[in-house]
Design an enzyme around this catalytic site. Structure first.
Site, PDB file in Angstrom:
ATOM      1  N   CYS A   4       0.871  -1.183   0.000  1.00 23.29           N
ATOM      2  CA  CYS A   4       0.000   0.000   0.000  1.00 23.29           C
ATOM      3  C   CYS A   4       0.900   1.223   0.000  1.00 23.29           C
ATOM      4  O   CYS A   4       1.696   1.432   0.926  1.00 23.29           O
ATOM      5  CB  CYS A   4      -0.931   0.016   1.208  1.00 23.29           C
ATOM      6  N   GLY A  93     -13.215   6.737  -9.800  1.00 21.25           N
ATOM      7  CA  GLY A  93     -11.819   6.847 -10.198  1.00 21.25           C
ATOM      8  C   GLY A  93     -10.847   6.626  -9.063  1.00 21.25           C
ATOM      9  O   GLY A  93      -9.672   6.999  -9.171  1.00 21.25           O
ATOM     10  N   THR A  95      -7.987   5.299  -7.098  1.00 20.80           N
ATOM     11  CA  THR A  95      -6.818   4.550  -7.566  1.00 20.80           C
ATOM     12  C   THR A  95      -5.980   3.997  -6.421  1.00 20.80           C
ATOM     13  O   THR A  95      -5.225   3.046  -6.620  1.00 20.80           O
ATOM     14  CB  THR A  95      -5.912   5.431  -8.449  1.00 20.80           C
ATOM     15  N   HIS A 100      -8.645   8.206   1.694  1.00 24.56           N
ATOM     16  CA  HIS A 100      -7.985   9.507   1.734  1.00 24.56           C
ATOM     17  C   HIS A 100      -8.975  10.600   1.374  1.00 24.56           C
ATOM     18  O   HIS A 100      -9.851  10.415   0.531  1.00 24.56           O
ATOM     19  CB  HIS A 100      -6.773   9.549   0.800  1.00 24.56           C
ATOM     20  N   HIS A 102      -9.235  14.250  -0.197  1.00 22.60           N
ATOM     21  CA  HIS A 102      -8.550  15.270  -1.012  1.00 22.60           C
ATOM     22  C   HIS A 102      -8.993  16.652  -0.528  1.00 22.60           C
ATOM     23  O   HIS A 102     -10.193  16.907  -0.393  1.00 22.60           O
ATOM     24  CB  HIS A 102      -8.958  15.165  -2.484  1.00 22.60           C
TER      25      HIS A 102
HETATM   26  P1  5GP Z   1      -7.766   8.680  -5.817  1.00 22.20           P
HETATM   27  O1  5GP Z   1      -7.907   8.771  -7.308  1.00 22.20           O
HETATM   28  O2  5GP Z   1      -7.517   7.267  -5.341  1.00 22.20           O
HETATM   29  O3  5GP Z   1      -8.881   9.366  -5.075  1.00 22.20           O
HETATM   30  O4  5GP Z   1      -6.500   9.550  -5.472  1.00 22.20           O
HETATM   31  C1  5GP Z   1      -5.216   9.059  -5.286  1.00 22.20           C
HETATM   32  C2  5GP Z   1      -4.294  10.253  -5.310  1.00 22.20           C
HETATM   33  O5  5GP Z   1      -3.054   9.852  -4.783  1.00 22.20           O
HETATM   34  C3  5GP Z   1      -4.050  10.806  -6.720  1.00 22.20           C
HETATM   35  O6  5GP Z   1      -4.452  12.167  -6.769  1.00 22.20           O
HETATM   36  C4  5GP Z   1      -2.545  10.623  -6.908  1.00 22.20           C
HETATM   37  O7  5GP Z   1      -1.942  11.687  -7.612  1.00 22.20           O
HETATM   38  C5  5GP Z   1      -2.026  10.511  -5.483  1.00 22.20           C
HETATM   39  N1  5GP Z   1      -0.847   9.685  -5.343  1.00 22.20           N
HETATM   40  C6  5GP Z   1      -0.672   8.425  -5.849  1.00 22.20           C
HETATM   41  N2  5GP Z   1       0.542   7.955  -5.508  1.00 22.20           N
HETATM   42  C7  5GP Z   1       1.137   8.931  -4.759  1.00 22.20           C
HETATM   43  C8  5GP Z   1       2.418   9.014  -4.122  1.00 22.20           C
HETATM   44  O8  5GP Z   1       3.250   8.119  -4.160  1.00 22.20           O
HETATM   45  N3  5GP Z   1       2.684  10.169  -3.463  1.00 22.20           N
HETATM   46  C9  5GP Z   1       1.791  11.199  -3.370  1.00 22.20           C
HETATM   47  N4  5GP Z   1       2.168  12.282  -2.684  1.00 22.20           N
HETATM   48  N5  5GP Z   1       0.579  11.143  -3.963  1.00 22.20           N
HETATM   49  C10 5GP Z   1       0.254  10.024  -4.646  1.00 22.20           C
HETATM   50 ZN    ZN Z   2      -2.542   1.523   3.460  1.00 24.72          ZN
END
Ligand code: 5GP
Ligand code: ZN
Length: 116
Positions: A4, A93, A95, A100, A102
């Site tokens: 993770c 979306g 990923t 988390h 935002h």
């Molecule tokens: P999701 O699309 O799952 O809501 O958002 C995941 C977010 O995590 C994306 O905006 C992506 O840019 C960010 N993210 C993914 N991997 C990393 C990482 O290794 N470091 C940081 N700082 N952000 C990450």
């Molecule tokens: Zn985790």
């Protein structure tokens, strides 16, 4: 949790630009910012998504929102505003499957949810 990326950030196995930390949560800059301010607030405990949140997690989730407000004020966003987003599952979306929040701010958000 193994494999993770956000657990690896919490355990400092991979670096991140951390802006806030306490015993329950960590917040750091998104690696691909979608706005001038784009910060992620995550719990130290691995929770996959809102789909598996339980009543016992309510205090933690509330703390994440409180911390998001603290950070947004630190970033000077309190007057112009900002958006808090928790993507959940494929249609959203999502990923990274470590829950988390935002924090998006510093520009006008381009859409409302009732528009195409
Ligand atoms: P999701 O699309 O799952 O809501 O958002 C995941 C977010 O995590 C994306 O905006 C992506 O840019 C960010 N993210 C993914 N991997 C990393 C990482 O290794 N470091 C940081 N700082 N952000 C990450
Ligand atoms: Zn985790």
């Amino acid at each position: 949790m193994e494999n993770c990326i956000f657990c690896s950030i919490i355990s400092e196995k991979i670096p991140a630009q951390i802006v806030y930390t306490d015993e329950q949560v960590v917040a750091f800059k998104d690696i691909h910012p979608a706005a001038p301010v784009h910060i992620l607030v995550i719990p130290r405990r691995h929770i996959e998504s809102v789909n598996v949140v339980q009543a016992q997690d309510e205090t933690l989730l509330g703390h994440m929102v409180n911390v998001a407000g603290i950070i947004a004020r630190q970033q000077g966003l309190e007057h112009k505003g900002y958006r808090l987003v928790i993507n959940t599952g494929p249609d959203s979306g999502q990923t990274v499957f470590h829950i988390h929040l935002h924090i998006l701010g510093g520009r006008k958000m381009p859409f409302r949810f009732d528009e195409e």
